[in-house]
Design a protein around this motif. Structure first.
Motif: not given
Length: 142
Positions: A94-100
């Motif tokens: 899985a990829l994890i991306r920070a939200t704003e």
């Protein structure tokens, strides 16, 4: 050959120093939008290109088990701090991306936490810091 007694005393001192500093810095997170564990996840994610990291990279940087990281990530997704999606290069990953919101919360704490770390580490001069860094990297096999 290494002096066994000295090795044990040094290990205990290193362990206790790390633990005491870690506990003292836990106060950096009092009243903030994120916990210390969430900060650790966001540290890896926010510093990655496009604020996106593989879950396995996040897990390898954490000092907790993989199932604990997975549960933490799921809670952070529910809180809107990060997004999780399949890794197109690894069908099981899985990829994890920070939200704003996650990046903003991280930066707010990072400023305070960075000052706290610098203040606590200021007991050592720059040469001592370089030596300590080199020694800990050597112990980690880096």
């Amino acid at each position: 050959m290494t002096d066994r007694k000295l090795a044990l005393e040094t290990w205990e001192s290193l362990f206790r120093a790390q633990h005491e500093l870690f506990m003292a810095m836990a106060a950096d997170f009092d009243g903030t939008a994120i916990t210390q564990a969430e900060y650790d996840v966001l540290l890896t994610v926010v510093r990655s290109p496009e604020m996106t990291a593989r879950l396995r990279d996040v897990t390898s940087n954490m000092l907790i088990s993989q199932p604990s990281v997975s549960r933490l990530v799921d809670r952070m997704v529910a809180r809107g701090l990060i997004q999780k999606c399949p890794d197109p290069e690894d069908g099981r990953g899985a990829l994890i991306r920070a939200t704003e919101d996650g990046a903003r919360a991280f930066r707010a704490v990072a400023t305070v936490h960075g000052r706290s770390i610098a203040q606590r580490m200021s007991k050592l001069d720059d040469d001592e810091l370089r030596t300590l860094h080199a020694l800990t990297e050597k112990l980690r096999g880096l």
